[in-house]
Design a protein around this motif. Structure first.
Motif, PDB file in Angstrom:
ATOM      1  N   UNK A 132       0.832  -1.310   0.055  1.00  0.00           N
ATOM      2  CA  UNK A 132      -0.218  -0.080  -0.187  1.00  0.00           C
ATOM      3  C   UNK A 132       0.994   0.937  -0.104  1.00  0.00           C
ATOM      4  N   UNK A 133       0.541   2.059  -1.015  1.00  0.00           N
ATOM      5  CA  UNK A 133       1.459   3.337  -1.066  1.00  0.00           C
ATOM      6  C   UNK A 133       0.568   4.533  -0.641  1.00  0.00           C
ATOM      7  N   UNK A 134       1.181   5.197   0.431  1.00  0.00           N
ATOM      8  CA  UNK A 134       0.307   6.114   0.822  1.00  0.00           C
ATOM      9  C   UNK A 134       1.148   7.482   0.329  1.00  0.00           C
ATOM     10  N   UNK A 139       3.121  12.674   4.110  1.00  0.00           N
ATOM     11  CA  UNK A 139       3.425  11.437   4.307  1.00  0.00           C
ATOM     12  C   UNK A 139       3.902  10.861   3.069  1.00  0.00           C
ATOM     13  N   UNK A 140       4.745   9.967   2.701  1.00  0.00           N
ATOM     14  CA  UNK A 140       4.990   9.232   1.499  1.00  0.00           C
ATOM     15  C   UNK A 140       5.596   7.959   2.077  1.00  0.00           C
ATOM     16  N   UNK A 141       4.822   6.885   2.137  1.00  0.00           N
ATOM     17  CA  UNK A 141       5.265   5.756   2.851  1.00  0.00           C
ATOM     18  C   UNK A 141       4.862   4.565   1.974  1.00  0.00           C
ATOM     19  N   UNK A 142       5.397   3.411   1.841  1.00  0.00           N
ATOM     20  CA  UNK A 142       5.071   2.206   1.049  1.00  0.00           C
ATOM     21  C   UNK A 142       5.068   1.053   2.364  1.00  0.00           C
ATOM     22  N   UNK A 143       3.679   0.467   2.458  1.00  0.00           N
ATOM     23  CA  UNK A 143       3.536  -0.470   3.754  1.00  0.00           C
ATOM     24  C   UNK A 143       3.516  -1.721   2.811  1.00  0.00           C
ATOM     25  N   UNK A 144       3.575  -2.720   4.027  1.00  0.00           N
ATOM     26  CA  UNK A 144       3.399  -4.064   3.621  1.00  0.00           C
ATOM     27  C   UNK A 144       2.225  -4.497   4.399  1.00  0.00           C
ATOM     28  N   UNK A 145       1.145  -4.960   3.907  1.00  0.00           N
ATOM     29  CA  UNK A 145      -0.222  -5.307   4.668  1.00  0.00           C
ATOM     30  C   UNK A 145      -0.532  -6.482   4.602  1.00  0.00           C
ATOM     31  N   UNK A 156       9.919   4.900   3.428  1.00  0.00           N
ATOM     32  CA  UNK A 156       9.382   6.115   3.631  1.00  0.00           C
ATOM     33  C   UNK A 156      10.299   7.283   3.030  1.00  0.00           C
ATOM     34  N   UNK A 157       9.821   8.805   3.132  1.00  0.00           N
ATOM     35  CA  UNK A 157      10.414   9.815   2.499  1.00  0.00           C
ATOM     36  C   UNK A 157      11.610  10.065   3.425  1.00  0.00           C
ATOM     37  N   UNK A 162       5.559  13.752  -0.902  1.00  0.00           N
ATOM     38  CA  UNK A 162       5.233  14.086  -2.331  1.00  0.00           C
ATOM     39  C   UNK A 162       4.074  15.230  -2.561  1.00  0.00           C
ATOM     40  N   UNK A 163       3.349  15.212  -1.670  1.00  0.00           N
ATOM     41  CA  UNK A 163       2.102  16.153  -1.539  1.00  0.00           C
ATOM     42  C   UNK A 163       2.867  17.595  -1.246  1.00  0.00           C
ATOM     43  N   UNK A 164       3.638  17.535  -0.431  1.00  0.00           N
ATOM     44  CA  UNK A 164       4.340  18.809   0.297  1.00  0.00           C
ATOM     45  C   UNK A 164       5.207  19.425  -0.914  1.00  0.00           C
TER      46      UNK A 164
END
Ligand code: KG4
Ligand code: ZN
Length: 312
Positions: A132-134, A139-145, A156-157, A162-164
């Motif tokens: 899951x990419x948030x 935040x800019x985080x890739x999770x494994x769920x 993470x960054x 990225x939005x910032x």
């Protein structure tokens, strides 16, 4: 089983009611964007004060739209972290007091897991395990769920989210806050042919180098007396910002062999990002899940959904 969700972590005051099947009975959102626009970004103190003013009318409207009364609510969930401290405190204290008065459980929800839950609200057939990419303003985080919605952060960054970066580049270009939608509008009119740096670290995301490269490029062009080509700069920035996400996520999809990917958070509304990830997932045989556009940004339905899912 009815869950009332509350979200006040940034500049949206939202109250929602959902049922145990993730049906949204109401999801009322009051955005403060117009108030903060004149400052070029969110002013934390003003955000908190506006949440205090908005929260009761938003609650009333959410109940009215769902045709329910407070005594029918089975649990209350609110964002309790992360967020602007004063802003998040309004929802947390309000939610806890409400749960207490109604004598129902209070569920504390991490805002980031709320975004993740927006994927389940939008897609009834979504079932982890997944990556899951948030991608949001903070935040800019890739999770494994895993199948129980237990999360592990993979990446993470190192600096900006990225939005910032979208918001900061937009500000320098004189575009109104929030910058993401404006940049993507201009980017649709241009081609990414302005040469802008697109290097990033190997082990994480990073957006401050890209932001600085855009700022330097703009300053150099201005010094040389050249006209700024807004569509081209926006298209180039967007291309670089999304390429970085594609590269990293591709690596992790190949490494983990996980065949389901979710993307959530405010930036997941970006159409270019959606198109690029759709193409990549098709190529890799990965099933892609995205939130419905109206659930990409901050809202309380996703907070209630995270409570129902019990994301950890
Ligand atoms: O998730 P969100 O609503 O709030 C946070 O939790 O941060 O995300 C807000 C971010 C802002 O940085 C905004 O510029 C960005 O999402 N955003 C977009 C788009 N729509 C919103 N970025 C790129 N393209 C968009 N269409
Ligand atoms: Zn958010």
């Amino acid at each position: 089983m009815l869950t009332l969700g509350i979200e006040t972590s940034c500049d949206e005051t939202s109250v929602a009611i959902i049922d145990e099947n993730f049906g949204i009975l109401s999801n009322v959102i009051i955005s403060q964007i117009e108030i903060h626009q004149m400052y070029g970004g969110v002013v934390p103190e003003i955000a908190a004060r506006n949440h205090i003013e908005n929260i009761l009318p938003v609650l009333d409207e959410a109940l009215h739209k769902a045709n329910l009364s407070l005594d029918q609510i089975d649990q209350v969930a609110a964002t309790t972290e992360p967020g602007l401290p004063g802003a998040v405190m309004v929802g947390r204290v309000f939610g806890k007091s409400l749960a207490n008065a109604l004598n129902v459980p209070f569920v504390s929800v991490n805002h980031l897991y709320g975004h993740m839950a927006s994927l389940r609200l939008s897609n009834s057939n979504l079932q982890p395990p997944m990556l899951c990419l948030l991608v949001s303003g903070g935040h800019t985080i890739l999770y494994q769920v895993n199948q129980n919605w237990e999360t592990k952060m993979l990446c993470t960054t190192a600096d900006d989210a990225v939005g910032e970066a979208f918001d900061k580049v937009a500000r320098v270009l004189g575009l109104a806050y929030p910058g993401g939608p404006k940049i993507s509008q201009y980017a649709n009119m241009g081609l990414p042919i302005v040469p802008i740096l697109n290097k990033f670290p190997k082990n994480c995301f990073s957006y401050s180098g890209l932001k600085t490269a855009v700022l330097n490029y703009i300053n150099h062009e201005k010094q040389k007396g050249n006209q700024i080509n807004l569509p081209e700069i926006c298209a180039n920035f967007q291309y670089c910002a999304v390429s970085q996400l594609l590269t990293k996520v591709r690596e992790y999809l190949q490494q983990t062999q996980i065949k389901t990917l979710g993307i959530c958070g405010g930036v997941s509304a970006n159409q270019y990002l959606r198109d690029q990830f759709t193409a990549m997932c098709k190529e890799l045989g990965v099933q892609l899940f995205l939130p419905r556009p109206e659930l990409c940004g901050d809202n309380a339905a996703m907070i209630a959904a995270a409570a129902v899912l019990g994301i950890k």
